[in-house]
Design a protein around this motif. Structure first.
Motif, mmCIF file in Angstrom:
data_model
loop_
_atom_site.group_PDB
_atom_site.id
_atom_site.type_symbol
_atom_site.label_atom_id
_atom_site.label_comp_id
_atom_site.label_asym_id
_atom_site.label_seq_id
_atom_site.Cartn_x
_atom_site.Cartn_y
_atom_site.Cartn_z
ATOM 1 N N LEU A 66 -4.374 3.543 -3.394
ATOM 2 C CA LEU A 66 -3.296 3.352 -2.484
ATOM 3 C C LEU A 66 -3.764 2.430 -1.226
ATOM 4 O O LEU A 66 -2.918 1.824 -0.584
ATOM 5 C CB LEU A 66 -2.572 4.764 -2.044
ATOM 6 C CG LEU A 66 -1.260 4.686 -1.397
ATOM 7 C CD1 LEU A 66 -0.300 4.323 -2.560
ATOM 8 C CD2 LEU A 66 -0.855 6.067 -1.075
ATOM 9 N N MET A 68 -6.111 0.245 -1.457
ATOM 10 C CA MET A 68 -6.122 -1.061 -1.872
ATOM 11 C C MET A 68 -4.950 -1.675 -1.886
ATOM 12 O O MET A 68 -4.864 -2.691 -1.387
ATOM 13 C CB MET A 68 -6.917 -0.798 -3.193
ATOM 14 C CG MET A 68 -7.104 -2.112 -3.841
ATOM 15 S SD MET A 68 -8.405 -3.073 -2.984
ATOM 16 C CE MET A 68 -9.649 -2.519 -4.011
ATOM 17 N N LEU A 69 -3.873 -1.051 -2.183
ATOM 18 C CA LEU A 69 -2.573 -1.427 -2.223
ATOM 19 C C LEU A 69 -2.086 -1.917 -0.668
ATOM 20 O O LEU A 69 -1.518 -3.113 -0.487
ATOM 21 C CB LEU A 69 -1.553 -0.514 -2.904
ATOM 22 C CG LEU A 69 -0.084 -1.007 -3.084
ATOM 23 C CD1 LEU A 69 0.183 -2.095 -4.028
ATOM 24 C CD2 LEU A 69 1.041 0.147 -3.502
ATOM 25 N N THR A 71 -3.301 -2.305 2.166
ATOM 26 C CA THR A 71 -4.098 -3.296 2.896
ATOM 27 C C THR A 71 -3.783 -4.552 2.621
ATOM 28 O O THR A 71 -4.123 -5.664 3.324
ATOM 29 C CB THR A 71 -5.640 -3.080 2.866
ATOM 30 O OG1 THR A 71 -6.018 -3.054 1.360
ATOM 31 C CG2 THR A 71 -6.060 -1.891 3.211
ATOM 32 N N SER A 72 -2.886 -4.945 1.597
ATOM 33 C CA SER A 72 -2.479 -6.247 1.208
ATOM 34 C C SER A 72 -1.502 -6.572 2.120
ATOM 35 O O SER A 72 -1.296 -7.760 2.589
ATOM 36 C CB SER A 72 -1.918 -6.259 -0.319
ATOM 37 O OG SER A 72 -0.569 -5.432 -0.340
#
Lengths: 424, 424
Positions: A66, A68-69, A71-72
């Motif tokens: 989550l 990783m997702l 922070t895009s």
């Protein structure tokens, strides 16, 4: 040459035209002779959209993925902002939290910053570049995984980086002119506060003023970093959050009361008929802590001598309500309490001011004002510089106005009326 | 236990339901007893949407920031894929290009891989986890900035990681059943090719077959890594790209001709009336190289003895057309050529087959087939295992069909007809 750290929230960079406007403000700060580091949040609703995608794929996504997702989101806004600045003829370089040296623990979704090593930011500044840094994110010291800082994360990134770089000021840009004595949507005569102490700001933040998050004010106070809360839509001075005069000698007009905050996001739980034995309250709050429920105010009534039982009431975020009730029901038999009451139709009204330390009549004036306005007080909690009361949710507006009037906080000018307030 | 590297393109992960389907396929591979590393592209149109945002902010965004922006695309898809796998009860961890150890040079937008250090991927595999890696991206060795690999980047990531991990196979998933003898939309009787050599596949890729990018086949050949091109919509065997029998002794049915490729994306420029002096051609192509124009075929006519001038024709991607014309006009006076002709109504048809080395009649048969079909040849270029001709764009279909028929490539079964083709 000063070093200015600026933080822009999601609404300031919600689309291409706003990003271009923010770029102009940044370039103006640079042209005025400052080194500039900018912390930026994800564009508008990006985070919500990403959360929605995650929900479509998995009902309970792992925290690491989550983060990783999510922070895009800042990756997109910071790159676009750097491009917009480049288009104005200035050099800008964007950095992820990891690249900027924001080192955290491994608690995905609510990581705490444990170190800031901004070597690459310093290099960029030395090279005359404007540094754009992703807010809200860092990298775990142990696992090297990407983490997010949770609520108020971008403000915390800004303050932490400003402290690590020994910046002269951390400017937090928002869509209002600063901190107000009360939410202007409730109190039309609310005044903008030019200066406020860290302590008062922390109490305001804890009591529902949503412009600055408690955590970022704590951080700034620890490092003595001045915060300047101001509007991204004007060049007016906003609100400075600094040391109180007695600790640092800064000239500060010190009114008795700085402001009135309110919060409608809490609910009240009453544990009815708790046997009046040593350790029962401890068991109750240990259970709630284990369930990661955040408790705010606690009131225990004197036990009725005849029954040997007492009632314990506490407030908590309404969103934690069902978790709290479930975990308490599980220990009902062990504790032997009679029942649980849940009330989400409450509101908290808080009076904040370092001046109340030396003015013993504040509590009396506050309660009298509420009584005159016909507002019933359900719970009370106080600190050195704050008095909070729980009232019915539909009485919050009346209570805030009565308190604001009772302590002469109304504005001389009416211009403040047009802005949104501290309670957003 | 085998180590399988799988690569899924953007259309395979275009939405939540497709991501879940891909997750099931990955878990099935893991359950079959394999270690699995997955390379994933950005979802559907994400990259185009991000490029559009960049254009709104800046007409000429800096390469570094564009790479920072675009790499958020794979970050989203890989995190979602890891979540979907976790939801099926298997542990998956996503890694950015940088985390996966994809080290590149500093050429933003078209970086080349210079090293792969997949320590964290290896650790994840040792821990029984499925590793999900962002395709298309890496980190610059010198500047530590995020880079992208350019066209065909995710395939290249997959092959490079597979080589570094000594994987048993690199599976490239696409929306067709493999490589075909021609584009089935043009040649309804085209056959799927079960095995093809690296060399032939490279010629196919260079000549317009878009399923595998030239660069990734080159990489696989260098490391002797078998590529398996297959459909993400079925479990059928696809096309294996491996060494030709004479180099590795693999049993391979070797037809004279493997397939017919075509490409409509090129244009032709003719430099008319170039003075026939030593070094003029060199100046022309040096100028084009400096302008970063990719030249494909080159033809220089014999100069007419009477005029002392010659014409030089070459083909290039149509998108490079205006850049090429502009840079050539700048040297017109210096070179003294007469004029420039630009023709984007051309198509390239290529016959590919390692078998043609030992069959001298291939060229004659090919040209005769085109002549019989009434197709006029404008330019010719040959290699050891390929013959390419430039024809009018509206004659491409006729030419491909004529060549396919002339070399008996038609399928025995008609089932292949339903799939898309190599020319997408």
């Amino acid at each position: 040459m000063a070093l200015v750290v600026q933080k822009y929230g999601g609404s300031s960079v919600a689309d291409a035209s706003r990003i271009k406007r923010v770029a102009q403000r940044i370039v103006a700060t640079k042209k005025a002779g400052n080194d500039v580091v900018v912390i930026v949040s994800a564009m508008g609703d990006t985070t919500d959209e990403l959360l929605d995608l995650a929900q479509q794929v998995s009902p309970l996504p792992p925290g690491r993925e989550l983060d990783m997702l999510l922070t895009s989101g800042e990756r997109i806004s910071m790159a676009l902002l750097a491009m917009a600045i480049a288009n104005l003829g200035h050099e800008a370089r964007s950095f992820t939290g990891s690249q900027a040296g924001v080192i955290t623990d491994s608690s995905h979704g609510r990581a705490r910053i444990i170190d800031v090593t901004p070597g690459r930011i310093r290099e960029a500044l030395d090279g005359g570049q404007i540094a754009i840094v992703a807010g809200f994110q860092g990298v775990s010291q142990d696992t090297k995984d990407i983490t997010t800082l949770g609520r108020g994360g971008s403000d915390t990134t800004a303050v932490a980086l400003a402290a690590a770089l020994s910046a002269d000021v951390c400017e937090i840009y928002t869509d209002v002119d600063g901190i107000f004595t009360a939410d202007p949507r409730i109190v039309p005569t609310a005044r903008q506060i030019p200066k406020i102490s860290y302590e008062e700001m922390m109490e305001m933040a804890a009591c529902g003023a949503k412009i600055l998050h408690l955590r970022c004010v704590e951080y700034a106070r620890r490092f003595g970093l001045p915060i300047h809360v101001r509007s991204s839509f004007s060049t007016k001075e906003g609100t400075w959050v600094v040391f109180a005069p007695d600790s640092e000698g800064i000239e500060m007009e010190q009114p008795i009361i700085s402001g009135v905050a309110h919060d409608r996001s809490e609910a009240k739980i009453t544990v009815v008929g708790v046997p009046d034995k040593v350790g029962e309250a401890a068991t109750i709050f240990k259970t709630l802590a284990d369930a990661e429920v955040n408790i705010d105010m606690i009131v225990q009534n004197v036990s009725a001598a005849t029954t040997g039982r007492t009632d314990i009431s506490f407030t908590l975020p309404t969103t934690d309500g069902s978790t709290a009730l479930t975990s308490l029901k599980r220990i009902q038999e062990r504790i032997g309490f009679e029942s649980l009451l849940f009330d989400d139709q409450i509101g908290k009204v808080s009076l904040i001011g370092a001046g109340m330390r030396s003015h013993p009549g504040v509590t009396a004036t506050f309660f009298a004002a509420l009584a005159d306005a016909g507002v019933n007080i359900e719970m009370i909690s106080t600190s050195e510089i704050r008095i909070s009361v729980i009232v019915g949710q539909d009485e919050v507006d009346t209570a805030v106005n009565a308190a604001h009037r009772a302590f002469d906080l109304d504005a001389d000018q009416v211009e403040a009326v047009i802005y949104g307030g501290t309670g957003r």
